[in-house]
Design a protein around this motif. Structure first.
Motif, mmCIF file in Angstrom:
data_model
loop_
_atom_site.group_PDB
_atom_site.id
_atom_site.type_symbol
_atom_site.label_atom_id
_atom_site.label_comp_id
_atom_site.label_asym_id
_atom_site.label_seq_id
_atom_site.Cartn_x
_atom_site.Cartn_y
_atom_site.Cartn_z
ATOM 1 N N TYR A 1 35.911 50.633 47.342
ATOM 2 C CA TYR A 1 37.105 51.257 47.932
ATOM 3 C C TYR A 1 37.587 52.316 46.941
ATOM 4 C CZ TYR A 1 37.629 47.412 51.353
ATOM 5 O OH TYR A 1 37.451 46.512 52.374
ATOM 6 N N MET A 2 37.803 53.526 47.440
ATOM 7 C CA MET A 2 38.183 54.656 46.582
ATOM 8 C C MET A 2 39.473 54.390 45.813
ATOM 9 S SD MET A 2 36.494 57.323 46.044
ATOM 10 C CE MET A 2 36.968 58.089 44.527
ATOM 11 N N ASP A 3 40.473 53.752 46.473
ATOM 12 C CA ASP A 3 41.760 53.561 45.787
ATOM 13 C C ASP A 3 41.604 52.636 44.573
ATOM 14 O OD1 ASP A 3 41.380 51.218 47.282
ATOM 15 O OD2 ASP A 3 43.377 51.236 48.195
ATOM 16 N N HIS A 4 40.674 51.665 44.648
ATOM 17 C CA HIS A 4 40.438 50.774 43.503
ATOM 18 C C HIS A 4 39.634 51.482 42.404
ATOM 19 C CE1 HIS A 4 39.463 47.360 41.017
ATOM 20 N NE2 HIS A 4 38.176 47.481 41.276
ATOM 21 N N ILE A 5 38.684 52.320 42.787
ATOM 22 C CA ILE A 5 37.934 53.104 41.791
ATOM 23 C C ILE A 5 38.918 53.945 40.981
ATOM 24 C CG2 ILE A 5 36.305 55.028 41.516
ATOM 25 C CD1 ILE A 5 34.809 53.926 43.982
ATOM 26 N N ASN A 6 39.879 54.551 41.680
ATOM 27 C CA ASN A 6 40.850 55.412 41.005
ATOM 28 C C ASN A 6 41.776 54.627 40.092
ATOM 29 O OD1 ASN A 6 39.850 57.740 42.167
ATOM 30 N ND2 ASN A 6 41.217 57.625 43.944
ATOM 31 N N GLU A 7 42.197 53.424 40.512
ATOM 32 C CA GLU A 7 43.181 52.704 39.679
ATOM 33 C C GLU A 7 42.570 52.270 38.354
ATOM 34 O OE1 GLU A 7 44.891 49.073 41.267
ATOM 35 O OE2 GLU A 7 42.928 48.231 41.741
ATOM 36 N N LEU A 8 41.250 52.032 38.298
ATOM 37 C CA LEU A 8 40.622 51.645 37.039
ATOM 38 C C LEU A 8 39.932 52.823 36.347
ATOM 39 C CD1 LEU A 8 39.070 48.103 37.677
ATOM 40 C CD2 LEU A 8 41.308 48.678 36.744
ATOM 41 N N GLY A 9 39.992 54.015 36.970
ATOM 42 C CA GLY A 9 39.381 55.190 36.352
ATOM 43 C C GLY A 9 37.868 55.093 36.272
ATOM 44 N N ASN A 10 37.254 54.375 37.214
ATOM 45 C CA ASN A 10 35.793 54.246 37.215
ATOM 46 C C ASN A 10 35.145 55.426 37.934
ATOM 47 O OD1 ASN A 10 35.376 51.728 35.876
ATOM 48 N ND2 ASN A 10 36.109 50.661 37.700
ATOM 49 N N ALA A 11 33.845 55.620 37.670
ATOM 50 C CA ALA A 11 33.087 56.644 38.379
ATOM 51 C C ALA A 11 32.721 56.122 39.767
ATOM 52 C CB ALA A 11 31.824 56.978 37.602
ATOM 53 N N PRO B 1 40.127 46.382 47.499
ATOM 54 C CA PRO B 1 40.977 47.575 47.478
ATOM 55 C C PRO B 1 41.860 47.554 46.221
ATOM 56 C CG PRO B 1 41.925 45.949 48.942
ATOM 57 C CD PRO B 1 40.639 45.350 48.401
ATOM 58 N N LYS B 2 42.695 48.573 46.068
ATOM 59 C CA LYS B 2 43.522 48.626 44.856
ATOM 60 C C LYS B 2 44.549 47.489 44.823
ATOM 61 C CE LYS B 2 47.461 51.421 46.073
ATOM 62 N NZ LYS B 2 48.101 52.715 46.127
ATOM 63 N N GLY B 3 45.153 47.321 43.657
ATOM 64 C CA GLY B 3 46.173 46.292 43.512
ATOM 65 C C GLY B 3 45.701 45.133 42.653
ATOM 66 N N VAL B 4 44.611 45.337 41.888
ATOM 67 C CA VAL B 4 44.180 44.274 40.989
ATOM 68 C C VAL B 4 45.205 44.168 39.859
ATOM 69 C CG1 VAL B 4 41.773 44.699 41.579
ATOM 70 C CG2 VAL B 4 42.703 45.719 39.494
ATOM 71 N N GLY B 5 45.373 42.946 39.345
ATOM 72 C CA GLY B 5 46.331 42.744 38.264
ATOM 73 C C GLY B 5 46.249 41.309 37.790
ATOM 74 N N PRO B 6 46.961 41.015 36.674
ATOM 75 C CA PRO B 6 46.824 39.697 36.064
ATOM 76 C C PRO B 6 47.450 38.574 36.890
ATOM 77 C CG PRO B 6 48.425 41.043 34.867
ATOM 78 C CD PRO B 6 47.807 41.930 35.897
ATOM 79 N N LEU B 7 46.756 37.437 36.935
ATOM 80 C CA LEU B 7 47.283 36.201 37.509
ATOM 81 C C LEU B 7 47.774 35.318 36.371
ATOM 82 C CD1 LEU B 7 44.465 35.398 40.102
ATOM 83 C CD2 LEU B 7 46.795 36.180 40.615
ATOM 84 N N CYS B 8 48.800 34.522 36.660
ATOM 85 C CA CYS B 8 49.334 33.597 35.670
ATOM 86 C C CYS B 8 49.365 32.199 36.262
ATOM 87 C CB CYS B 8 50.762 33.977 35.280
ATOM 88 S SG CYS B 8 50.902 35.616 34.593
#
Ligand code: ZN
Length: 222
Positions: free
Chosen positions: A27-37, A193-200
């Motif tokens: 998903y493009m939005d997730h590629i962008n959030e992590l700055g991946n190619a 898709p975007k929105g990855v982040g830490p779980l606690c």
């Protein structure tokens, strides 16, 4: 507790639990959030069967290994073998559709990436793949028109729509089956898709495959 594939009513599905085959950067939005190619060909990886656990029950995350991120993904349960499949074959091989979490030790993954090493330590640990019950494929008219979302502690963290996949489900299964045979009981994770982040530990999670299922669960200590 040993994981078994289950249908939407909670009945055990008669398919041996196999491996998870996953696609990254779909998903493009997730590629962008992590700055991946953007990948020039689909990025594939696997999780072993020891990675599966029940998404609708509280699940553990590793401690003391940095951030463990949510990646909510559409999950496909396979009912027949696919080797070098063509696009005409693949939909008939799907038993059903559910939700999976591709849990990722992000700090570990970052360090592996920097060293050019494989990702298993970050993605294939025990219980790294909570999966939901599966809805039979017959109930879906278009796999590229599915909406899904993830809330953490009542706040929306991820929303996805399968129309936005870079590699669609049919093409993905063809590509995967050319790289390695897919077997009945294997699960395919189709990208986040975007929105990855830490779980606690203690986080409350709600997740939905819109119009088909919603589940509530929480994060516990290992
Ligand atoms: Zn993923």
């Amino acid at each position: 507790m040993t994981y078994l594939h289950k249908d939407i009513s909670g009945n055990v599905i008669d398919l041996e639990v196999g491996k998870a085959v996953c696609i990254g950067r779909n998903y493009m939005d997730h590629i962008n959030e992590l700055g991946n190619a953007v990948p020039t060909s689909p990025l594939l990886f696997m999780k072993p069967k020891t990675a599966f656990c029940d998404f609708s029950s509280p699940f553990p995350i590793p401690q003391h290994q940095g951030e463990c991120h949510n990646e909510l993904e559409i999950a496909l349960l396979l009912k027949s073998k696919l080797t070098n499949a063509s696009s005409n074959d693949v939909l008939a091989a799907i038993w059903g559709v559910g939700l999976g979490l591709d849990l990722t030790l992000r700090d570990v993954q970052q360090s592996l990436k920097e060293k050019g090493q494989p990702w298993e330590r970050a993605k294939a640990f025990d219980d790294s793949c909570p999966v939901s019950n599966f809805v039979p494929i017959e109930q879906f008219s278009d796999l590229q028109d599915l909406h899904f979302w993830l809330d953490i502690n009542g706040e929306r963290r991820q929303t996805g729509h399968t129309a936005l996949m870079l590699t669609n489900i049919v093409d993905m299964l063809c590509v995967m089956s050319r790289a390695f045979t897919l077997l009945p009981g294997d699960v395919v994770l189709t990208g986040t898709p975007k929105g990855v982040g830490p779980l606690c530990v203690g986080d409350h999670i709600d997740a939905s495959l819109v119009d088909f299922m919603t589940l509530s669960t929480s994060v516990i200590k290992e």
